[in-house]
Scaffold this active site. Structure first.
Site, PDB file in Angstrom:
ATOM      1  N   HIS A 107      69.990  28.941 -29.616  1.00 56.29           N
ATOM      2  CA  HIS A 107      69.782  30.084 -30.515  1.00 56.29           C
ATOM      3  C   HIS A 107      69.954  29.686 -31.976  1.00 56.29           C
ATOM      4  CE1 HIS A 107      74.086  30.485 -31.434  1.00 56.29           C
ATOM      5  NE2 HIS A 107      74.345  30.360 -30.129  1.00 56.29           N
ATOM      6  N   CYS A 152      77.139  26.944 -26.764  1.00 55.13           N
ATOM      7  CA  CYS A 152      75.694  27.073 -26.939  1.00 55.13           C
ATOM      8  C   CYS A 152      75.153  25.914 -27.780  1.00 55.13           C
ATOM      9  CB  CYS A 152      75.365  28.398 -27.629  1.00 55.13           C
ATOM     10  SG  CYS A 152      75.702  29.862 -26.606  1.00 55.13           S
TER      11      CYS A 152
END
Length: 417
Positions: free
Chosen positions: A325, A343
């Site tokens: 992301h 992440c």
């Protein structure tokens, strides 16, 4: 003793009747008994459980074909209205053939029986066998996935069941009723993830541009006593380009390949100590343009590690919350240090490009991280982290089992329902 050679010769030729009926003369020239057009069997051919074509048989019972009098059975082909064949076994004396797989409920079977008499004269008889409704209150639901659409080369096929299936014999029934067809053809197998779920993947990734169809032929089939499968809608997929994103956690960069060619390299940041990103191959699960991410989702709510962020261009690769992301707050660390909570973060422009480039089923791999290995199941699709040998061990059918035994028995042991 004098009949034995003749019987073997008759069987080998009669087994070809179904596929080679126009060429029967090739099996026996001149006056050989098998050169004659098959007539009525010399004896009586009966189906157990039926008093005639109008009665319904219990689908829990075997389909049993019996030859009485002078006739001996040489071959039996039984198929229902959906084109599902029934595997079976012929007795050594040739007088009885019995199905070896469960029959479907509320089905009509066409049974072709080939025979020979004591003098070698061939016979042929077609019978009809109908089964009644299943004696079960509610069918086992069968859900096929994913939804129809275009997917990446790593997308597994999935089947979810509403009832637990635990024994190898029951699982074999289910697997035989699941049909996967792809163009071009691939070698693939099922793996039982649990008692109610199984996945299918090829030996290698799906070929680019492949067309894949998954259908269930289990409707009405008995899985075990009192458990019959329900209907399921087939699934059709198209496979897109081979997109592979490889993140090197030690080098702090991601390289993206399309069909084997590098198309982009981007600086990234991955999980910091204590939150290391998982190593291994993952499959894109979904894409969301905007996701709210909080520390509570990973168990750090109310601590110094807590966070509450609106995250753009989020591409999900695990159900526990690992994404690729946009992370504009960590641009200074991207390409130099790992500072995330697990992440893979990148600039907003790079995240937007990645979001538009990948699709569900594409491969995202992480290497050189200090994190644990991606689990094969339970947290997304880690299926590709198992070797092909290990994957085959998860099937109830050994390689080639669906083909029905030795070549000599190929026409007696019909493909399973």
């Amino acid at each position: 003793m004098s009949q034995t050679p003749r019987r073997r010769t008759a069987v080998s030729c009669s087994l070809l009747l179904v596929a080679l009926a126009p060429g029967l003369a090739a099996c026996g020239a001149g006056g050989h008994p098998l050169a004659r057009e098959p007539g009525e069997p010399a004896g009586r051919i009966t189906l157990a459980g039926l008093g005639g074509d109008t009665r319904l048989a219990d689908p829990a019972d075997d389909l049993k074909v019996t030859a009485q009098g002078q006739a001996r059975i040489t071959d039996v082909t039984a198929v229902d209205g959906h084109g599902r064949y029934v595997r079976g076994r012929l007795s050594a004396d040739g007088h009885t053939w019995r199905s070896t797989v469960p029959l479907a409920a509320r089905s009509r079977y066409t049974v072709d029986v080939s025979t020979e008499s004591d003098d070698g004269a061939p016979g042929r008889k077609r019978l009809t066998y109908r089964t009644s409704a299943a004696k079960a209150k509610k069918p086992m639901q069968v859900e096929l996935g994913p939804d129809k659409g275009t997917y990446g080369v790593g997308q597994p096929l999935t089947v979810k069941l509403s009832r637990a299936v635990r024994t190898q014999s029951e699982r074999a029934v289910v697997e035989r009723g699941l049909k996967v067809a792809s163009t071009p053809r691939v070698e693939g197998a099922w793996y039982w993830v649990g008692d109610k779920e199984l996945h299918y993947r090829p030996r290698e990734y799906w070929p680019v541009g492949a067309r894949v169809r998954l259908e269930s032929r289990l409707e009405g089939v008995k899985v075990r006593e009192g458990v019959y499968a329900g209907a399921a809608k087939p699934v059709e997929l198209k496979i897109g380009d081979r997109i592979e994103a490889v993140t090197d956690a030690a080098a702090h960069e991601m390289t993206v390949y399309r069909n084997g060619e590098e198309i982009n390299t981007m600086p990234v940041t991955t999980g910091k100590p204590g939150f290391e990103t998982r190593n291994g191959k993952k499959v894109v699960l979904e894409k969301q343009p905007l996701v709210r991410m909080t520390g509570a989702s990973i168990g750090v709510g109310g601590t110094a590690e807590d966070y509450d962020l609106q995250v753009s261009y989020a591409t999900r690769v695990t159900w526990s919350g690992e994404y690729v992301h946009a992370a504009p707050w960590s641009v200074g660390s991207q390409g130099a240090a790992n500072v995330s909570h697990g992440c893979t973060g990148m600039s907003t422009d790079d995240a937007a490009w990645f979001f538009e480039t990948v699709r569900q089923g594409d491969i995202v791999e992480v290497v050189n991280s200090y994190g644990e290995d991606m689990a094969p199941f339970g947290n997304g699709f880690g299926d590709w982290n198992l070797s092909w040998t290990k994957w085959q061990e998860g099937s109830a059918l050994t390689p080639g089992a669906g083909n029905g035994g030795s070549p000599a028995d190929a026409n007696r042991l019909r493909p399973g329902i």
